[in-house]
Write a protein that holds these residues in place. Sequence first.
Motif, PDB file in Angstrom:
ATOM      1  N   MET A   1       0.891  -1.326  -0.026  1.00 55.99           N
ATOM      2  CA  MET A   1      -0.116  -0.065  -0.053  1.00 55.99           C
ATOM      3  C   MET A   1       0.697   1.232   0.106  1.00 55.99           C
ATOM      4  O   MET A   1       1.840   1.326   0.488  1.00 55.99           O
ATOM      5  CB  MET A   1      -0.622  -0.126   1.345  1.00 55.99           C
ATOM      6  CG  MET A   1      -2.119  -0.700   1.132  1.00 55.99           C
ATOM      7  SD  MET A   1      -3.378  -0.287   2.226  1.00 55.99           S
ATOM      8  CE  MET A   1      -2.658  -1.399   3.852  1.00 55.99           C
ATOM      9  N   GLU A  81      -9.871  -2.706  10.088  1.00 58.80           N
ATOM     10  CA  GLU A  81      -9.662  -4.524   9.979  1.00 58.80           C
ATOM     11  C   GLU A  81     -10.616  -4.672   8.788  1.00 58.80           C
ATOM     12  O   GLU A  81     -10.184  -5.470   7.857  1.00 58.80           O
ATOM     13  CB  GLU A  81     -10.070  -5.254  11.267  1.00 58.80           C
ATOM     14  CG  GLU A  81      -9.353  -5.119  12.125  1.00 58.80           C
ATOM     15  CD  GLU A  81      -9.307  -3.796  13.094  1.00 58.80           C
ATOM     16  OE1 GLU A  81     -10.430  -3.091  12.897  1.00 58.80           O
ATOM     17  OE2 GLU A  81      -8.331  -3.300  13.610  1.00 58.80           O
ATOM     18  N   LEU A  84      -8.882  -3.549   5.483  1.00 59.50           N
ATOM     19  CA  LEU A  84      -7.874  -4.394   5.143  1.00 59.50           C
ATOM     20  C   LEU A  84      -8.223  -5.791   4.468  1.00 59.50           C
ATOM     21  O   LEU A  84      -7.849  -5.975   3.377  1.00 59.50           O
ATOM     22  CB  LEU A  84      -6.849  -4.469   6.275  1.00 59.50           C
ATOM     23  CG  LEU A  84      -5.950  -3.594   6.858  1.00 59.50           C
ATOM     24  CD1 LEU A  84      -5.438  -3.851   7.973  1.00 59.50           C
ATOM     25  CD2 LEU A  84      -4.869  -2.809   5.995  1.00 59.50           C
ATOM     26  N   ARG A  88      -7.684  -6.877   0.736  1.00 58.23           N
ATOM     27  CA  ARG A  88      -7.071  -8.047   0.321  1.00 58.23           C
ATOM     28  C   ARG A  88      -7.604  -8.754  -1.224  1.00 58.23           C
ATOM     29  O   ARG A  88      -7.095  -9.416  -1.728  1.00 58.23           O
ATOM     30  CB  ARG A  88      -7.165  -9.018   1.435  1.00 58.23           C
ATOM     31  CG  ARG A  88      -6.069  -8.902   2.229  1.00 58.23           C
ATOM     32  CD  ARG A  88      -5.926  -9.998   3.346  1.00 58.23           C
ATOM     33  NE  ARG A  88      -5.488  -9.603   4.705  1.00 58.23           N
ATOM     34  CZ  ARG A  88      -6.406  -9.299   5.673  1.00 58.23           C
ATOM     35  NH1 ARG A  88      -7.507  -8.814   5.439  1.00 58.23           N
ATOM     36  NH2 ARG A  88      -5.470  -8.797   6.810  1.00 58.23           N
ATOM     37  N   GLN A 106      -3.811   5.953  10.574  1.00 62.59           N
ATOM     38  CA  GLN A 106      -4.129   4.766  10.824  1.00 62.59           C
ATOM     39  C   GLN A 106      -3.435   3.645  10.018  1.00 62.59           C
ATOM     40  O   GLN A 106      -3.276   2.281  10.169  1.00 62.59           O
ATOM     41  CB  GLN A 106      -5.722   4.252  10.571  1.00 62.59           C
ATOM     42  CG  GLN A 106      -6.413   5.092  11.928  1.00 62.59           C
ATOM     43  CD  GLN A 106      -7.810   5.119  11.608  1.00 62.59           C
ATOM     44  OE1 GLN A 106      -8.420   5.346  10.568  1.00 62.59           O
ATOM     45  NE2 GLN A 106      -8.757   4.608  12.795  1.00 62.59           N
ATOM     46  N   PHE A 107      -3.272   3.910   8.573  1.00 64.28           N
ATOM     47  CA  PHE A 107      -2.788   2.962   7.561  1.00 64.28           C
ATOM     48  C   PHE A 107      -1.201   3.064   7.603  1.00 64.28           C
ATOM     49  O   PHE A 107      -0.744   2.296   6.536  1.00 64.28           O
ATOM     50  CB  PHE A 107      -3.600   3.305   6.310  1.00 64.28           C
ATOM     51  CG  PHE A 107      -4.927   2.454   6.421  1.00 64.28           C
ATOM     52  CD1 PHE A 107      -4.980   1.283   5.962  1.00 64.28           C
ATOM     53  CD2 PHE A 107      -5.985   3.527   6.839  1.00 64.28           C
ATOM     54  CE1 PHE A 107      -6.572   0.599   6.147  1.00 64.28           C
ATOM     55  CE2 PHE A 107      -7.277   2.727   7.108  1.00 64.28           C
ATOM     56  CZ  PHE A 107      -7.391   1.241   6.646  1.00 64.28           C
ATOM     57  N   PRO A 109       1.183   2.239   9.293  1.00 66.92           N
ATOM     58  CA  PRO A 109       2.118   1.174   9.433  1.00 66.92           C
ATOM     59  C   PRO A 109       1.820   0.041   8.280  1.00 66.92           C
ATOM     60  O   PRO A 109       2.704  -1.056   8.274  1.00 66.92           O
ATOM     61  CB  PRO A 109       1.236   0.507  10.758  1.00 66.92           C
ATOM     62  CG  PRO A 109       0.884   1.804  11.489  1.00 66.92           C
ATOM     63  CD  PRO A 109       0.455   2.572  10.290  1.00 66.92           C
ATOM     64  N   TYR A 110       0.934   0.228   7.457  1.00 66.21           N
ATOM     65  CA  TYR A 110       0.529  -1.012   6.462  1.00 66.21           C
ATOM     66  C   TYR A 110       1.150  -0.620   5.105  1.00 66.21           C
ATOM     67  O   TYR A 110       1.262  -1.186   4.059  1.00 66.21           O
ATOM     68  CB  TYR A 110      -0.880  -1.144   6.361  1.00 66.21           C
ATOM     69  CG  TYR A 110      -1.502  -1.706   7.607  1.00 66.21           C
ATOM     70  CD1 TYR A 110      -1.547  -2.819   8.026  1.00 66.21           C
ATOM     71  CD2 TYR A 110      -2.256  -0.618   8.425  1.00 66.21           C
ATOM     72  CE1 TYR A 110      -1.871  -3.396   9.343  1.00 66.21           C
ATOM     73  CE2 TYR A 110      -2.799  -1.072   9.545  1.00 66.21           C
ATOM     74  CZ  TYR A 110      -2.575  -2.558   9.976  1.00 66.21           C
ATOM     75  OH  TYR A 110      -3.288  -2.667  11.140  1.00 66.21           O
ATOM     76  N   CYS A 111       1.685   0.585   5.210  1.00 69.31           N
ATOM     77  CA  CYS A 111       2.136   1.237   3.806  1.00 69.31           C
ATOM     78  C   CYS A 111       3.805   1.121   3.752  1.00 69.31           C
ATOM     79  O   CYS A 111       4.614   1.150   4.681  1.00 69.31           O
ATOM     80  CB  CYS A 111       1.715   2.767   3.477  1.00 69.31           C
ATOM     81  SG  CYS A 111      -0.048   2.919   3.563  1.00 69.31           S
ATOM     82  N   ASP A 112       4.339   0.963   2.425  1.00 68.31           N
ATOM     83  CA  ASP A 112       5.673   0.850   2.296  1.00 68.31           C
ATOM     84  C   ASP A 112       6.358   2.020   1.467  1.00 68.31           C
ATOM     85  O   ASP A 112       7.635   2.195   1.053  1.00 68.31           O
ATOM     86  CB  ASP A 112       6.302  -0.194   1.796  1.00 68.31           C
ATOM     87  CG  ASP A 112       5.582  -0.699   0.423  1.00 68.31           C
ATOM     88  OD1 ASP A 112       4.798   0.063  -0.163  1.00 68.31           O
ATOM     89  OD2 ASP A 112       5.536  -1.855   0.124  1.00 68.31           O
TER      90      ASP A 112
END
Length: 162
Positions: A1, A81, A84, A88, A106-107, A109-112
């Motif tokens: 993400m 949750e 996410l 998926r 919030q997002f 931590p899920y992103c690179d």
Amino acid sequence: MQLIAAVDSNWAIGNKGELLVSIPQDKKQFQELTMGGVILGGRKTMEGLPGGTTLKGRKNVILTNRSDYRYSDGVIVHSVEEALEELRRFPEEQIYIIGGEQIYRQFLPYCDKAYITKIDYAYEADTHFPNLDEDPEWEMTHISDEQTYYDLEYHFTIYQRK
């Protein structure tokens, strides 16, 4: 993400529910990057998009705590949750987090990767993007030549999680 945002020199992104500034080249980059992908935003962000509807050519996912909320052809989710889980369903798609402040936080931590338009000006603001320059987990990996829009100077940057 991935995250995508335009920030001022203090990492501000908005004031009183509005974007700080509208730069045509920033809008063009947003469209080019997100076209054909999935965008996830909060209710207020999505309602503030041009045309008063979801963005065409993208799958629109809207995070809101309003249980009865409906918005055009957007997919409505009610928690990180659930978002996410919904995302998926698109393993081959590029996913962009488009705001606002709470959604970015919030997002993160899920992103690179983060596409950040950095505007060299400090606006009056009440919402901010997390300052990636101060986050040891992130580093700037690209910065464009200086761009100008009237008297405003800005750069297109890319940050990557280390």
